[in-house]
Design an enzyme around this catalytic site. Sequence first.
Site, PDB file in Angstrom:
ATOM      1  N   TYR A   5       0.811  -1.217   0.000  1.00 57.10           N
ATOM      2  CA  TYR A   5       0.000   0.000   0.000  1.00 57.10           C
ATOM      3  C   TYR A   5       0.852   1.279   0.000  1.00 57.10           C
ATOM      4  O   TYR A   5       0.411   2.318  -0.458  1.00 57.10           O
ATOM      5  CB  TYR A   5      -0.930   0.015   1.215  1.00 57.10           C
TER       6      TYR A   5
ATOM      7  N   THR B  98       6.466   2.108   9.263  1.00 56.34           N
ATOM      8  CA  THR B  98       6.243   2.699  10.584  1.00 56.34           C
ATOM      9  C   THR B  98       6.857   1.795  11.648  1.00 56.34           C
ATOM     10  O   THR B  98       6.595   0.593  11.667  1.00 56.34           O
ATOM     11  CB  THR B  98       4.733   2.816  10.854  1.00 56.34           C
TER      12      THR B  98
ATOM     13  N   LYS C   4       5.889   9.763  13.867  1.00 52.29           N
ATOM     14  CA  LYS C   4       4.947   8.957  13.087  1.00 52.29           C
ATOM     15  C   LYS C   4       3.940   8.240  13.990  1.00 52.29           C
ATOM     16  O   LYS C   4       2.727   8.252  13.767  1.00 52.29           O
ATOM     17  CB  LYS C   4       5.721   7.946  12.244  1.00 52.29           C
TER      18      LYS C   4
ATOM     19  N   CYS D 128      -2.977   1.189  10.575  1.00 57.35           N
ATOM     20  CA  CYS D 128      -2.191   2.277  11.168  1.00 57.35           C
ATOM     21  C   CYS D 128      -2.731   2.636  12.533  1.00 57.35           C
ATOM     22  O   CYS D 128      -2.104   2.385  13.556  1.00 57.35           O
ATOM     23  CB  CYS D 128      -2.241   3.487  10.264  1.00 57.35           C
TER      24      CYS D 128
HETATM   25  N1  SAJ Z   1     -12.585   6.717  12.199  1.00 55.73           N
HETATM   26  C1  SAJ Z   1     -13.597   6.938  13.137  1.00 55.73           C
HETATM   27  N2  SAJ Z   1     -13.960   8.225  13.435  1.00 55.73           N
HETATM   28  C2  SAJ Z   1     -13.372   9.285  12.840  1.00 55.73           C
HETATM   29  C3  SAJ Z   1     -12.340   9.070  11.907  1.00 55.73           C
HETATM   30  C4  SAJ Z   1     -11.944   7.777  11.604  1.00 55.73           C
HETATM   31  O1  SAJ Z   1     -14.160   5.996  13.700  1.00 55.73           O
HETATM   32  O2  SAJ Z   1     -13.774  10.415  13.143  1.00 55.73           O
HETATM   33  C5  SAJ Z   1     -12.158   5.340  11.851  1.00 55.73           C
HETATM   34  C6  SAJ Z   1     -12.297   4.986  10.367  1.00 55.73           C
HETATM   35  O3  SAJ Z   1     -13.602   4.569  10.047  1.00 55.73           O
HETATM   36  C7  SAJ Z   1     -11.273   3.883  10.213  1.00 55.73           C
HETATM   37  C8  SAJ Z   1     -10.168   4.289  11.208  1.00 55.73           C
HETATM   38  O4  SAJ Z   1     -10.770   5.214  12.097  1.00 55.73           O
HETATM   39  O5  SAJ Z   1     -11.774   2.627  10.594  1.00 55.73           O
HETATM   40  C9  SAJ Z   1      -8.919   4.911  10.601  1.00 55.73           C
HETATM   41  O6  SAJ Z   1      -9.243   5.715   9.488  1.00 55.73           O
HETATM   42  P1  SAJ Z   1      -8.563   7.100   9.110  1.00 55.73           P
HETATM   43  O7  SAJ Z   1      -9.168   7.520   7.830  1.00 55.73           O
HETATM   44  O8  SAJ Z   1      -8.663   8.066  10.233  1.00 55.73           O
HETATM   45  O9  SAJ Z   1      -6.999   6.775   8.975  1.00 55.73           O
HETATM   46  P2  SAJ Z   1      -6.149   5.647   8.191  1.00 55.73           P
HETATM   47  O10 SAJ Z   1      -5.870   4.527   9.131  1.00 55.73           O
HETATM   48  O11 SAJ Z   1      -6.760   5.299   6.880  1.00 55.73           O
HETATM   49  O12 SAJ Z   1      -4.777   6.452   7.901  1.00 55.73           O
HETATM   50  C10 SAJ Z   1      -3.998   6.965   8.991  1.00 55.73           C
HETATM   51  C11 SAJ Z   1      -3.675   8.437   8.732  1.00 55.73           C
HETATM   52  N3  SAJ Z   1      -3.143   9.027   9.951  1.00 55.73           N
HETATM   53  C12 SAJ Z   1      -3.632  10.180  10.459  1.00 55.73           C
HETATM   54  O13 SAJ Z   1      -4.602  10.759   9.988  1.00 55.73           O
HETATM   55  C13 SAJ Z   1      -2.943  10.738  11.669  1.00 55.73           C
HETATM   56  C14 SAJ Z   1      -2.675   8.546   7.587  1.00 55.73           C
HETATM   57  O14 SAJ Z   1      -2.274   9.893   7.415  1.00 55.73           O
HETATM   58  C15 SAJ Z   1      -1.432   7.680   7.862  1.00 55.73           C
HETATM   59  O15 SAJ Z   1      -0.509   7.732   6.801  1.00 55.73           O
HETATM   60  C16 SAJ Z   1      -1.913   6.258   8.002  1.00 55.73           C
HETATM   61  O16 SAJ Z   1      -2.815   6.209   9.119  1.00 55.73           O
HETATM   62  C17 SAJ Z   1      -0.693   5.371   8.217  1.00 55.73           C
HETATM   63  O17 SAJ Z   1      -0.264   4.703   7.252  1.00 55.73           O
HETATM   64  O18 SAJ Z   1      -0.097   5.396   9.280  1.00 55.73           O
END
Ligand code: SAJ
Length: 406
Positions: free
Chosen positions: A9, A116, A201, A255
Site C-alpha cells: 500500500y 512505521t 509517526k 495504522c
Molecule cells: N474513524 C472513526 N472516526 C473518525 C475518523 C476515523 O471511527 O472520526 C475510523 C475509520 O472509520 C477507520 C479508522 O478510524 O476505521 C482509521 O481511518 P482514518 O481515515 O482516520 O486513517 P487511516 O488509518 O486510513 O490512515 C492513517 C492516517 N493518519 C492520520 O490521519 C494521523 C494517515 O495519514 C497515515 O498515513 C496512516 O494512518 C498510516 O499509514 O499510518
Amino acid sequence: MVNVIGLGYIGLPTALMMASHGVEVIGTDYNKELVATLNAGRTTFKEEGLDELFNNAVKAGIKFTTEYQVTDTYIVSVPTPYDKFSKKVDACYVVSAIRDVMKVCPKGATVVVESTVSPGTIDRFVRPAVEDAGFVIGKDINLVHAPERIIPGNMVFELLHNNRTIGADDRNIGEKVKALYSSFCQGEIVVTDIRTAEMTKVVENTFRAVNIAFANELAKICRHDNMDVYEIIRICNMHPRVNILQPGPGVGGHCISVDPWFLVGDYPSLAKVIDESMKTNDAMPDFVLNRIYEIMKEKGLSDIGRVGLYGLTYKENVDDMRESPTLQLLESQQRHLASGLKVYDPFIKKDVVANQYHNLDEFIDSVDLVVIMVKHNEIKENVEKLLGKVVLDCHNIIALPEVYHI
Ligand code: SAJ
C-alpha cells in the site's frame, strides 16, 4: 537508481510517484504473484489516481522484480505488525528486508526505512542487522527513517502535497534524501534525527486514535442516557477550540488500530490514556453487536439471518479490509458460537466471509435490519432502497424515519 523494497500500500505508490517524476526506480517484492500482476500491467489494489500514476511510471521505465538490486539507494516499505501479546512492534519483515539488502548493497549505500516503527526500533533491530553484515553505519551504510503519512482513499494527492519527516544520523545524508523526495513532494520536508522521526509517526496516529476513542466514549455515555451524541458533537465543535471526531463501529486499517499499541507495549506504565483509548476503540464492534441484539428485541426480530451488515472494508470507498470493524464483529459473533449475519460490500468482489452478497438489491431484500458499518458513497446514493427496513446507522449518514444509532 532507487530500489524500493516492498510493493504494498505504501511502497507501490511511492515507487510509482518517484518513477513518474524522473527517478530511475526498480521495485522489489518477494511475492511472485504480485510482481507478475504488476508486470502484466495491472495494479494490485484500488486507489483514486493509482492506475494513471502506474501508466506514467511504466512509460517512464519503472521495473518490478523479486530480486534485490545493486544500487546506491534503497527504500524499505514492508509491513510492521504488532505482537498481539506484548503489543510491541514486530520488526521481523523490516529486519529480513534489511538483511537481504545487506547481501547485495555496495559500500556507501543509503538505506531509507519508510515502514512505521516504534521509537528505538532502528537502534534495536536495524542497526544490528546492518552491523552483523560487516558494515559500519555512517561509514559504509547510511541509515535514514522517512515515515510515510498518506491516507488510503487519497494517497496520490497526499503523496504529492503532505509535509514529510526525514530522520537521519547525518544531516547531509538527510538533505540528500530530502532532495530525492522533493522530486515529487510539494510539501515541507523536515530533516531531524532518526528517533524523533520514529516517534512523530507513531504519535500522529496515536493522536487520532485517542481522539476517535473520545468520540466513541461519548457515544456510549449518550446511549446510556438517551442523548443525541451527534447533535452534542456538532454543537461542541462550534466552540473555536473544540474539534471532536466522529464515533463509529470501531477502528480498522493498518495504522491507527496498530501503531498506538507500540507505545503501550514499550511504555506500559506510562501510556495509560493510550491504552484505555485503544481498548475503547477495540470494544466498539462488540458494542455494535449488543446494539443489534437490543434493536432486534425491541422490534421483535428473532432471525439473525435477516440481519445484514453493510460494508466489510475498514473505511469508506476503499477496498482494504485490514483490521476492519466488520471482520472484528463477525469474529466476536463466532466466538460466542453464533453465526448467520448477512454481509455485503460493493468493493469486495470475492467471497471472504460466510453469507456474503455481491448485489446491493439482493442483500437488502434478504434482510429486515440493515447495519451500516461503512459509509461507502454507494449507500449514501441509494438511501431510498432502505425504506421499510430497520436501520442501525453506525455513522449517522442515513436520513430516514426509522433509524437507530450506536
Ligand atoms: N474513524 C472513526 N472516526 C473518525 C475518523 C476515523 O471511527 O472520526 C475510523 C475509520 O472509520 C477507520 C479508522 O478510524 O476505521 C482509521 O481511518 P482514518 O481515515 O482516520 O486513517 P487511516 O488509518 O486510513 O490512515 C492513517 C492516517 N493518519 C492520520 O490521519 C494521523 C494517515 O495519514 C497515515 O498515513 C496512516 O494512518 C498510516 O499509514 O499510518
